[in-house]
Write a protein that holds these residues in place. Sequence first.
Motif, PDB file in Angstrom:
ATOM      1  N   LYS A  32       0.823  -1.206   0.000  1.00  0.00           N
ATOM      2  CA  LYS A  32       0.000   0.000   0.000  1.00  0.00           C
ATOM      3  C   LYS A  32       0.862   1.262   0.000  1.00  0.00           C
ATOM      4  CE  LYS A  32      -4.334   1.543   2.013  1.00  0.00           C
ATOM      5  NZ  LYS A  32      -5.357   1.285   3.049  1.00  0.00           N
ATOM      6  N   CYS A  33       1.922   1.250   0.838  1.00  0.00           N
ATOM      7  CA  CYS A  33       2.853   2.377   0.869  1.00  0.00           C
ATOM      8  C   CYS A  33       3.831   2.327  -0.307  1.00  0.00           C
ATOM      9  CB  CYS A  33       3.638   2.378   2.170  1.00  0.00           C
ATOM     10  SG  CYS A  33       2.632   2.498   3.656  1.00  0.00           S
ATOM     11  N   LYS A  34       3.945   1.154  -0.921  1.00  0.00           N
ATOM     12  CA  LYS A  34       4.884   0.936  -2.023  1.00  0.00           C
ATOM     13  C   LYS A  34       6.318   1.222  -1.610  1.00  0.00           C
ATOM     14  CE  LYS A  34       1.439   1.672  -5.572  1.00  0.00           C
ATOM     15  NZ  LYS A  34       1.000   2.495  -6.708  1.00  0.00           N
ATOM     16  N   THR A  35       6.643   0.846  -0.370  1.00  0.00           N
ATOM     17  CA  THR A  35       8.011   0.960   0.103  1.00  0.00           C
ATOM     18  C   THR A  35       8.214  -0.019   1.249  1.00  0.00           C
ATOM     19  OG1 THR A  35       9.689   2.525   0.846  1.00  0.00           O
ATOM     20  CG2 THR A  35       7.516   2.742   1.817  1.00  0.00           C
ATOM     21  N   LYS A  36       9.458  -0.156   1.688  1.00  0.00           N
ATOM     22  CA  LYS A  36       9.733  -1.029   2.816  1.00  0.00           C
ATOM     23  C   LYS A  36       9.445  -0.316   4.123  1.00  0.00           C
ATOM     24  CE  LYS A  36      13.036  -4.282   0.926  1.00  0.00           C
ATOM     25  NZ  LYS A  36      14.388  -4.863   1.076  1.00  0.00           N
ATOM     26  N   ARG A  37       8.891  -1.077   5.047  1.00  0.00           N
ATOM     27  CA  ARG A  37       8.602  -0.553   6.378  1.00  0.00           C
ATOM     28  C   ARG A  37       9.072  -1.563   7.419  1.00  0.00           C
ATOM     29  NH1 ARG A  37       7.251   4.672   5.334  1.00  0.00           N
ATOM     30  NH2 ARG A  37       5.296   4.889   4.209  1.00  0.00           N
ATOM     31  N   PRO A  38       9.411  -1.092   8.610  1.00  0.00           N
ATOM     32  CA  PRO A  38       9.677  -2.037   9.696  1.00  0.00           C
ATOM     33  C   PRO A  38       8.357  -2.679  10.124  1.00  0.00           C
ATOM     34  CG  PRO A  38       9.797   0.217  10.508  1.00  0.00           C
ATOM     35  CD  PRO A  38       9.633   0.300   9.006  1.00  0.00           C
ATOM     36  N   MET A  39       8.327  -3.994  10.110  1.00  0.00           N
ATOM     37  CA  MET A  39       7.070  -4.698  10.352  1.00  0.00           C
ATOM     38  C   MET A  39       6.693  -4.672  11.832  1.00  0.00           C
ATOM     39  SD  MET A  39       6.062  -8.233   8.523  1.00  0.00           S
ATOM     40  CE  MET A  39       7.490  -9.112   9.103  1.00  0.00           C
ATOM     41  N   ARG A  40       5.439  -4.360  12.100  1.00  0.00           N
ATOM     42  CA  ARG A  40       4.960  -4.306  13.478  1.00  0.00           C
ATOM     43  C   ARG A  40       4.306  -5.634  13.850  1.00  0.00           C
ATOM     44  NH1 ARG A  40       0.922   0.479  14.612  1.00  0.00           N
ATOM     45  NH2 ARG A  40      -0.450  -0.899  13.474  1.00  0.00           N
ATOM     46  N   ASN A  41       4.491  -6.040  15.079  1.00  0.00           N
ATOM     47  CA  ASN A  41       3.920  -7.294  15.578  1.00  0.00           C
ATOM     48  C   ASN A  41       4.308  -8.481  14.715  1.00  0.00           C
ATOM     49  OD1 ASN A  41       2.578  -5.847  17.609  1.00  0.00           O
ATOM     50  ND2 ASN A  41       0.806  -5.496  16.321  1.00  0.00           N
ATOM     51  N   ALA A  42       5.562  -8.473  14.276  1.00  0.00           N
ATOM     52  CA  ALA A  42       6.014  -9.545  13.398  1.00  0.00           C
ATOM     53  C   ALA A  42       6.047 -10.866  14.148  1.00  0.00           C
ATOM     54  CB  ALA A  42       7.402  -9.218  12.878  1.00  0.00           C
ATOM     55  N   GLU A  43       5.518 -11.901  13.522  1.00  0.00           N
ATOM     56  CA  GLU A  43       5.614 -13.237  14.106  1.00  0.00           C
ATOM     57  C   GLU A  43       5.884 -14.252  13.013  1.00  0.00           C
ATOM     58  OE1 GLU A  43       0.892 -14.460  14.325  1.00  0.00           O
ATOM     59  OE2 GLU A  43       2.013 -14.069  16.162  1.00  0.00           O
ATOM     60  N   ARG A  44       6.596 -15.307  13.409  1.00  0.00           N
ATOM     61  CA  ARG A  44       6.980 -16.339  12.461  1.00  0.00           C
ATOM     62  C   ARG A  44       5.835 -17.319  12.282  1.00  0.00           C
ATOM     63  NH1 ARG A  44      12.321 -17.704  11.453  1.00  0.00           N
ATOM     64  NH2 ARG A  44      12.528 -19.534  10.163  1.00  0.00           N
ATOM     65  N   VAL A  45       5.566 -17.654  11.048  1.00  0.00           N
ATOM     66  CA  VAL A  45       4.516 -18.623  10.754  1.00  0.00           C
ATOM     67  C   VAL A  45       5.043 -19.647   9.755  1.00  0.00           C
ATOM     68  CG1 VAL A  45       2.621 -17.007  11.183  1.00  0.00           C
ATOM     69  CG2 VAL A  45       3.579 -17.203   8.885  1.00  0.00           C
ATOM     70  N   VAL A  46       4.425 -20.818   9.758  1.00  0.00           N
ATOM     71  CA  VAL A  46       4.740 -21.838   8.762  1.00  0.00           C
ATOM     72  C   VAL A  46       3.506 -22.025   7.896  1.00  0.00           C
ATOM     73  CG1 VAL A  46       5.473 -24.214   8.362  1.00  0.00           C
ATOM     74  CG2 VAL A  46       6.308 -22.976  10.379  1.00  0.00           C
ATOM     75  N   LEU A  47       3.693 -21.847   6.614  1.00  0.00           N
ATOM     76  CA  LEU A  47       2.570 -21.935   5.692  1.00  0.00           C
ATOM     77  C   LEU A  47       2.252 -23.392   5.364  1.00  0.00           C
ATOM     78  CD1 LEU A  47       3.647 -19.046   3.316  1.00  0.00           C
ATOM     79  CD2 LEU A  47       2.273 -18.926   5.383  1.00  0.00           C
ATOM     80  N   LYS A  48       1.095 -23.581   4.755  1.00  0.00           N
ATOM     81  CA  LYS A  48       0.643 -24.934   4.432  1.00  0.00           C
ATOM     82  C   LYS A  48       1.619 -25.663   3.517  1.00  0.00           C
ATOM     83  CE  LYS A  48      -4.281 -23.950   4.922  1.00  0.00           C
ATOM     84  NZ  LYS A  48      -5.547 -23.719   4.193  1.00  0.00           N
ATOM     85  N   ASN A  49       2.320 -24.903   2.697  1.00  0.00           N
ATOM     86  CA  ASN A  49       3.259 -25.534   1.767  1.00  0.00           C
ATOM     87  C   ASN A  49       4.628 -25.782   2.404  1.00  0.00           C
ATOM     88  OD1 ASN A  49       4.357 -23.011   1.910  1.00  0.00           O
ATOM     89  ND2 ASN A  49       3.861 -22.417  -0.172  1.00  0.00           N
ATOM     90  N   GLY A  50       4.740 -25.511   3.718  1.00  0.00           N
ATOM     91  CA  GLY A  50       5.975 -25.798   4.427  1.00  0.00           C
ATOM     92  C   GLY A  50       6.962 -24.643   4.436  1.00  0.00           C
TER      93      GLY A  50
END
Length: 48
Positions: free
Chosen positions: A7-25
């Motif tokens: 949406k901002c079309k730029t890099k931002r420091p991610m807030r509330n970042a958490e690690r996830v594992v997707l269905k495809n591994g």
Amino acid sequence: MEAYCVKCKTKRPMRNAERVVLKNGRHAMKGTCPVCGTKMTRFVKKGS
Ligand SMILES: [Zn+2]
């Protein structure tokens, strides 16, 4: 952890970042943009 905000079309420091594992591994970090609140996803290597 920075991620690209589509949406901002730029890099931002991610807030509330958490690690996830997707269905495809694949591992990813999920969070929200601190400016506009859009959900962000950044793929990461396993073990990193
Ligand atoms: Zn944003």
